[in-house]
Write a protein that holds these residues in place. Sequence first.
Motif, PDB file in Angstrom:
ATOM      1  N   UNK A 318       5.294  97.255 -19.904  1.00  0.00           N
ATOM      2  CA  UNK A 318       4.013  96.646 -19.548  1.00  0.00           C
ATOM      3  C   UNK A 318       3.795  96.774 -18.043  1.00  0.00           C
ATOM      4  N   UNK A 319       2.553  96.872 -17.661  1.00  0.00           N
ATOM      5  CA  UNK A 319       2.233  96.910 -16.233  1.00  0.00           C
ATOM      6  C   UNK A 319       0.863  96.267 -15.990  1.00  0.00           C
ATOM      7  N   UNK A 320       0.685  95.780 -14.773  1.00  0.00           N
ATOM      8  CA  UNK A 320      -0.585  95.171 -14.367  1.00  0.00           C
ATOM      9  C   UNK A 320      -0.669  95.256 -12.852  1.00  0.00           C
ATOM     10  N   UNK A 321      -1.879  95.191 -12.334  1.00  0.00           N
ATOM     11  CA  UNK A 321      -2.022  95.252 -10.887  1.00  0.00           C
ATOM     12  C   UNK A 321      -3.451  95.414 -10.434  1.00  0.00           C
ATOM     13  N   UNK A 322      -3.595  95.703  -9.161  1.00  0.00           N
ATOM     14  CA  UNK A 322      -4.914  95.937  -8.574  1.00  0.00           C
ATOM     15  C   UNK A 322      -4.785  97.028  -7.524  1.00  0.00           C
ATOM     16  N   UNK A 323      -5.874  97.734  -7.288  1.00  0.00           N
ATOM     17  CA  UNK A 323      -5.869  98.817  -6.301  1.00  0.00           C
ATOM     18  C   UNK A 323      -7.241  98.939  -5.654  1.00  0.00           C
ATOM     19  N   UNK A 324      -7.251  99.496  -4.460  1.00  0.00           N
ATOM     20  CA  UNK A 324      -8.486  99.762  -3.719  1.00  0.00           C
ATOM     21  C   UNK A 324      -8.418 101.191  -3.200  1.00  0.00           C
ATOM     22  N   UNK A 325      -9.471 101.974  -3.437  1.00  0.00           N
ATOM     23  CA  UNK A 325      -9.564 103.346  -2.949  1.00  0.00           C
ATOM     24  C   UNK A 325     -10.887 103.505  -2.219  1.00  0.00           C
ATOM     25  N   UNK A 326     -10.838 103.978  -0.968  1.00  0.00           N
ATOM     26  CA  UNK A 326     -12.050 104.126  -0.164  1.00  0.00           C
ATOM     27  C   UNK A 326     -12.113 105.525   0.446  1.00  0.00           C
ATOM     28  N   UNK A 327     -13.314 106.121   0.439  1.00  0.00           N
ATOM     29  CA  UNK A 327     -13.585 107.409   1.070  1.00  0.00           C
ATOM     30  C   UNK A 327     -14.688 107.199   2.114  1.00  0.00           C
ATOM     31  N   UNK A 328     -14.574 107.857   3.236  1.00  0.00           N
ATOM     32  CA  UNK A 328     -15.656 107.825   4.230  1.00  0.00           C
ATOM     33  C   UNK A 328     -15.901 109.231   4.753  1.00  0.00           C
ATOM     34  N   UNK A 329     -17.189 109.623   4.857  1.00  0.00           N
ATOM     35  CA  UNK A 329     -17.587 110.955   5.304  1.00  0.00           C
ATOM     36  C   UNK A 329     -18.622 110.823   6.419  1.00  0.00           C
ATOM     37  N   UNK A 330     -18.472 111.647   7.434  1.00  0.00           N
ATOM     38  CA  UNK A 330     -19.403 111.671   8.561  1.00  0.00           C
ATOM     39  C   UNK A 330     -20.006 113.062   8.688  1.00  0.00           C
ATOM     40  N   UNK A 331     -21.280 113.099   9.052  1.00  0.00           N
ATOM     41  CA  UNK A 331     -21.981 114.379   9.203  1.00  0.00           C
ATOM     42  C   UNK A 331     -23.024 114.225  10.295  1.00  0.00           C
ATOM     43  N   UNK A 332     -23.141 115.231  11.175  1.00  0.00           N
ATOM     44  CA  UNK A 332     -24.109 115.132  12.263  1.00  0.00           C
ATOM     45  C   UNK A 332     -24.724 116.489  12.578  1.00  0.00           C
ATOM     46  N   UNK A 333     -26.014 116.453  12.900  1.00  0.00           N
ATOM     47  CA  UNK A 333     -26.749 117.576  13.455  1.00  0.00           C
ATOM     48  C   UNK A 333     -27.224 117.167  14.844  1.00  0.00           C
ATOM     49  N   UNK A 334     -27.902 118.069  15.520  1.00  0.00           N
ATOM     50  CA  UNK A 334     -28.330 117.759  16.878  1.00  0.00           C
ATOM     51  C   UNK A 334     -29.293 116.578  16.920  1.00  0.00           C
ATOM     52  N   UNK A 335     -30.115 116.398  15.842  1.00  0.00           N
ATOM     53  CA  UNK A 335     -31.113 115.336  15.851  1.00  0.00           C
ATOM     54  C   UNK A 335     -30.856 114.241  14.832  1.00  0.00           C
ATOM     55  N   UNK A 336     -29.736 114.351  14.098  1.00  0.00           N
ATOM     56  CA  UNK A 336     -29.556 113.458  12.962  1.00  0.00           C
ATOM     57  C   UNK A 336     -28.068 113.318  12.641  1.00  0.00           C
ATOM     58  N   UNK A 337     -27.656 112.136  12.153  1.00  0.00           N
ATOM     59  CA  UNK A 337     -26.283 111.936  11.690  1.00  0.00           C
ATOM     60  C   UNK A 337     -26.280 110.955  10.521  1.00  0.00           C
ATOM     61  N   UNK A 338     -25.242 111.039   9.734  1.00  0.00           N
ATOM     62  CA  UNK A 338     -25.115 110.144   8.590  1.00  0.00           C
ATOM     63  C   UNK A 338     -23.657 109.808   8.346  1.00  0.00           C
ATOM     64  N   UNK A 339     -23.427 108.653   7.790  1.00  0.00           N
ATOM     65  CA  UNK A 339     -22.102 108.223   7.352  1.00  0.00           C
ATOM     66  C   UNK A 339     -22.240 107.647   5.949  1.00  0.00           C
ATOM     67  N   UNK A 340     -21.400 108.083   5.040  1.00  0.00           N
ATOM     68  CA  UNK A 340     -21.401 107.465   3.722  1.00  0.00           C
ATOM     69  C   UNK A 340     -19.982 107.071   3.338  1.00  0.00           C
ATOM     70  N   UNK A 341     -19.875 105.848   2.879  1.00  0.00           N
ATOM     71  CA  UNK A 341     -18.606 105.275   2.473  1.00  0.00           C
ATOM     72  C   UNK A 341     -18.733 104.813   1.034  1.00  0.00           C
ATOM     73  N   UNK A 342     -17.809 105.231   0.205  1.00  0.00           N
ATOM     74  CA  UNK A 342     -17.822 104.772  -1.172  1.00  0.00           C
ATOM     75  C   UNK A 342     -16.397 104.544  -1.639  1.00  0.00           C
ATOM     76  N   UNK A 343     -16.263 103.676  -2.612  1.00  0.00           N
ATOM     77  CA  UNK A 343     -14.933 103.382  -3.121  1.00  0.00           C
ATOM     78  C   UNK A 343     -14.991 102.401  -4.261  1.00  0.00           C
ATOM     79  N   UNK A 344     -13.822 101.914  -4.625  1.00  0.00           N
ATOM     80  CA  UNK A 344     -13.743 101.008  -5.762  1.00  0.00           C
ATOM     81  C   UNK A 344     -12.542 100.090  -5.613  1.00  0.00           C
ATOM     82  N   UNK A 345     -12.677  98.891  -6.182  1.00  0.00           N
ATOM     83  CA  UNK A 345     -11.569  97.954  -6.324  1.00  0.00           C
ATOM     84  C   UNK A 345     -11.305  97.799  -7.815  1.00  0.00           C
ATOM     85  N   UNK A 346     -10.054  97.932  -8.205  1.00  0.00           N
ATOM     86  CA  UNK A 346      -9.704  97.972  -9.626  1.00  0.00           C
ATOM     87  C   UNK A 346      -8.696  96.879  -9.971  1.00  0.00           C
ATOM     88  N   UNK A 347      -8.885  96.286 -11.147  1.00  0.00           N
ATOM     89  CA  UNK A 347      -7.955  95.311 -11.703  1.00  0.00           C
ATOM     90  C   UNK A 347      -7.620  95.781 -13.111  1.00  0.00           C
TER      91      UNK A 347
END
Length: 363
Positions: A318-347
């Motif tokens: 038997x097993x049980x637990x919890x986990x968290x996984x997160x990703x973050x991405x950055x992107x930039x141009x001369x006039x624009x930039x973006x950051x997106x972060x996504x992930x999940x918490x699991x039980x």
Amino acid sequence: MMMMTAPACAQETIPVVLDSVKTDTVVKSAPRKLGLIRRIIRGFDKVDERYIEPQHYVYAAMLQGTRNYDYYTLRSAGDNRQSISFSPDSEVRLGPYAGWRWVFLGYTLSLENLSVNSHKSGFDLSVYSSQIGLDLFYHRTARDFKLRDVNLGHQQDYSALNNVSFDGFTTDITGFNFYYIFNHGKFSYPAAFSQSTIQKISCGSWLAGFGYTQNSFDLDYELLQSVIDEKMGAKRVELDSALQFRNIKYVDFSLSGGYAYNWVFARNWLLGGSLQIAASHKRSTGEMSDKKSRSFSIQNLNLDGIGRFALVYNNMKWYAGCSVVMHTYNFSLSQFSTNNTFGSANLYVGINFGLKKKYREKK
């Protein structure tokens, strides 16, 4: 008569002898090839059993609850810098998972939105062995975002826009991450994130890998401007031209490195974590693309990150637990930039079954 028949029998037996030689060659070579493949495959899970208890079972079943997190920030880079963040209300998903050796697959259903017409979808596949790991993912968000942390400059108060529903923003992200675990004999990544082995002694390892990701953003900037006008009233502010786009697409090629550690603080208990930093080259392919982004340049390099953390109880059956996984991405141009972060918490809670032959024999 015997002298006459002997040569005939000898001649007749020659093809039989030759055929038997060929047959023996085929029979002997096939197991050799198969044995080599088996040794290579088994080598991926070869461990030092002083540190790691190998999996005793072939199959696993699990029930998992997941809370997803998505946060996207768009920024202009002009004199009057503006930034707008989008994030949906986090949702709880529940579903069954099934595992066989390295592969773990499952499906979760949102408990807050059971509509089959929802435009939100996702797919995750993780393959873990002692030496290597592979994550495949696909996430498509629905039109259920809310505005968060809006700053359009001009030293104004934009709190009236916080948490306002906005259905003019959608995202798609598809990709994979592959990584190699150097100290795989003594450190077990599966013990923390696929519950298929048990770490007996605390240990860590360096990681290295590569990845590929496709990101896409669709923005109805005219609708966004109308929402701003409605909420700000007489304090109307014009969106920066860099934020007036319909679609942005970019591809991401990355090389990553990091470290992971499993802390065994009690019998059958494990607290694990890993952090990888990726140097990524990004190339835009959508409406916001420019010539600089299409060729390799140090300006196209960004740092991305992947973090994983887990608390696990596992007595092998038997097993049980919890986990968290997160990703973050950055992107930039001369006039624009973006950051997106996504992930999940699991039980989760699960059971292993189908005892392997060698462990059945020990009983």
